[in-house]
Scaffold this active site. Structure first.
Site, mmCIF file in Angstrom:
data_model
loop_
_atom_site.group_PDB
_atom_site.id
_atom_site.type_symbol
_atom_site.label_atom_id
_atom_site.label_comp_id
_atom_site.label_asym_id
_atom_site.label_seq_id
_atom_site.Cartn_x
_atom_site.Cartn_y
_atom_site.Cartn_z
ATOM 1 N N GLU A 132 7.250 107.587 38.638
ATOM 2 C CA GLU A 132 6.658 108.926 38.438
ATOM 3 C C GLU A 132 7.816 109.829 37.985
ATOM 4 O O GLU A 132 8.299 110.676 38.727
ATOM 5 C CB GLU A 132 6.047 109.432 39.755
ATOM 6 N N HIS A 180 0.963 106.025 39.788
ATOM 7 C CA HIS A 180 1.438 106.726 38.587
ATOM 8 C C HIS A 180 1.941 105.781 37.488
ATOM 9 O O HIS A 180 1.375 105.729 36.417
ATOM 10 C CB HIS A 180 2.512 107.776 38.897
HETATM 11 ZN ZN LIG Z 1 0.692 110.323 45.105
#
Ligand SMILES: [Zn+2]
Ligand SMILES: *[C@@H]1O[C@H](CO)[C@@H](O)[C@H](O)[C@H]1NC(C)=O
Length: 513
Positions: A359, A384
């Site tokens: 992320e 992510h």
């Molecule tokens: Zn999260």
């Protein structure tokens, strides 16, 4: 492997055929020999792209074809309007100021009714809309104090002397005081501001505010009676948005009651499980929820090792309710996954992992490399995976091993990874048919509610403008098949989902344009 190469090879063969074919008919001269090949090739490339992309290989079933025309009419209208007025395009605008306009979109309204399957990546403390938490501050026994310019809230029977606590209800009796304190309370519960681009000028500012909200609401939703209602409300907001099942990430908060009693992890999990059962009883077509034990990645090694022991215990005592383990928090500031690799590696055969990884926008950093550790540690899904396109081996691996990437578009935008969602790497994952689910991360913190907003952003801003109802159908199916439900549970869930899907398609088909 390379379509273009093999097509060009085909083309040389085809050319001969086409030449033969064309020369056998009368209007050779009006076509020219290379023209048909070019357009045939072009069409085949487009067709191949469509089939590869999410939902592109699904056939239209039942009334889906007609329902799709309704949906696509609105999608095309919205996109072609924005094509002429780019500043109107909602996925290109910051969600914190665009959500009101999203609610007016016809496509969004259709998506709200669409059975979306499951939410697989949502954090417990952020799964409920801030308006609801604000309302909880009108309950009895809530005290407020100010400490270093920061407001604190806590429920007590008798407040301690640690701070200058005032009963909030008393303060609210004075109209002027009420107005200013209510304003401060509601602002402290949400990231919503009028000028988000200026206020959250870089990623750390957004994350700091984000963490502050958690600190502020934790004692409110940690009071046991509120905690139970809050968990129930989290399920309800999802259910009302046509979500059937959730996997909720939680560090297991320390709940408390008025007498100062603190509940331990086992007691809290038990409370959440009972709330889930009660919710299921009240809503028999709801499938349920599980917890993913999720701790911060900023903590000491000793602490994290303690949490790893804890999740083993919890999984043993709540085998059906605890889905597995994850580590969260601003990844760039936290420790790399490899710090605990040896310990986690030993656990990977008995525990499902759902690691947040990649992320980040920082290519080549430890955060970025977390993607490699996540798959080496056998993660079941990747939270992510924003940086995954930079790691072709990981990308190939997740495709082959059906490891779903949990895309959370609004979260990535609000927390500063991407401004215009058309630039989100998820576009490529959709185009390439990589296993993905769309989730909401922390909807309550940014004025979102449940899942439809993220579905909307993905469908309008990240998928092809040609991606249609089948793409949304595939997302819903993915959310069930990549969940940690057991095989039979998945079959049952798909059955419930499918009957809702058929109703949805029929309703949409019959809707006037
Ligand atoms: Zn999260
Ligand atoms: C909060 O309370 C107000 C006033 O009682 C009510 O109208 C509103 O629907 C509540 N909001 C939520 C999200 O529960």
């Amino acid at each position: 492997m390379n379509l273009l190469l093999s097509l060009i090879h085909d083309l040389t063969i085809m050319k001969v055929n086409v030449v033969l074919f064309i020369s056998s008919i009368a209007f050779v001269s009006s076509l020219g020999t290379t023209t048909p090949n070019y357009w045939v090739l072009r069409n085949r490339i487009l067709q191949d792209e469509e089939v590869k992309s999410i939902g592109g290989d699904l056939p239209f079933e039942g009334e889906e074809f007609i329902a799709n025309e309704r949906l696509m009419f609105h999608k095309k209208t919205e996109i072609s309007k924005a094509f002429l007025n780019p500043d109107e395009f909602l996925p290109a605008r910051n969600f914190l100021e665009a959500f009101g306009d999203i609610e007016k979109s016809k496509v969004f309204q259709i998506i709200q009714k669409l059975p979306k399957g499951a939410v697989l990546h949502v954090h417990h403390k952020a799964m409920v809309h801030a308006d609801w938490i604000y309302n909880a501050t009108f309950r009895d026994n809530l005290y407020v104090c100010e400490n270093n310019g920061k407001l604190l809230l806590h429920f007590f029977r008798t407040p301690p002397r640690s701070c200058n606590w005032h009963l909030l209800e008393d303060l609210r009796k004075n109209r002027n005081v009420a107005q200013s304190i209510n304003d401060r309370i509601s602002k402290a519960m949400t990231m919503i501001v009028e000028n988000p681009q200026e206020v959250y000028s870089h990623i750390d500012v957004g994350w700091n505010k984000f963490e502050e909200i958690f600190d502020f609401v934790t004692p409110v939703i940690g009071y046991r009676p509120v905690a139970e209602d809050h968990f129930y409300q989290g399920l309800k907001e999802s259910y009302d948005d046509n979500v059937l099942y959730l996997e909720i990430k939680t560090g297991i908060p320390k709940l408390y009651d008025l007498d100062g009693r603190q509940y331990n992890d086992h007691e809290v999990v038990d409370i959440f499980e009972k709330v889930t059962q009660r919710f299921k009883k009240d809503h028999p077509d709801f499938i349920g929820a599980k917890l993913i034990y999720t701790k911060g990645r900023m903590l000491s090694d000793a602490k994290v090792h303690g949490y790893i022991d804890k999740v083993v215990e919890l999984k043993r005592d709540f085998p059906d309710f605890i889905a597995g383990f994850d580590l969260a928090g601003q990844e760039d500031k936290g420790k790399a996954l490899r710090s605990w690799a040896e310990r986690l590696n030993k656990l990977k055969t008995q525990m499902n992992f759902f690691f947040h990884a990649g992320e980040t926008n920082w290519y080549g950093t430890s955060t970025d490399e977390n993607l490699i550790d996540a798959v080496l540690l056998n993660t079941k899904r990747i939270g992510h995976g924003y940086a995954i396109l930079k790691h072709q081996n990981v990308l190939e691996y997740v495709k082959r091993n059906k490891i779903a990437i949990e895309l959370c578009p609004i979260s990535n935008q609000v927390l500063g990874l991407v401004k215009d969602l058309r630039n989100h790497p998820g576009s490529v994952l959709f185009a390439e048919g990589v296993p993905v689910v769309v989730s909401n991360d922390d909807p309550g913190l940014w004025g979102s509610r449940a899942l439809s907003y993220d579905f909307y952003e993905a469908f309008m801003g990240m998928m092809s403008s040609n991606a249609d109802i089948r793409a949304l159908k595939q997302l819903a199916i993915n959310s069930i098949i990549y969940s940690s439900l057991g095989k039979n549970e998945i079959a049952d869930a798909l059955k419930i989902w499918r009957s809702k899907w058929i109703d949805f398609v029929n309703d949409l088909k019959n809707e006037p344009n």
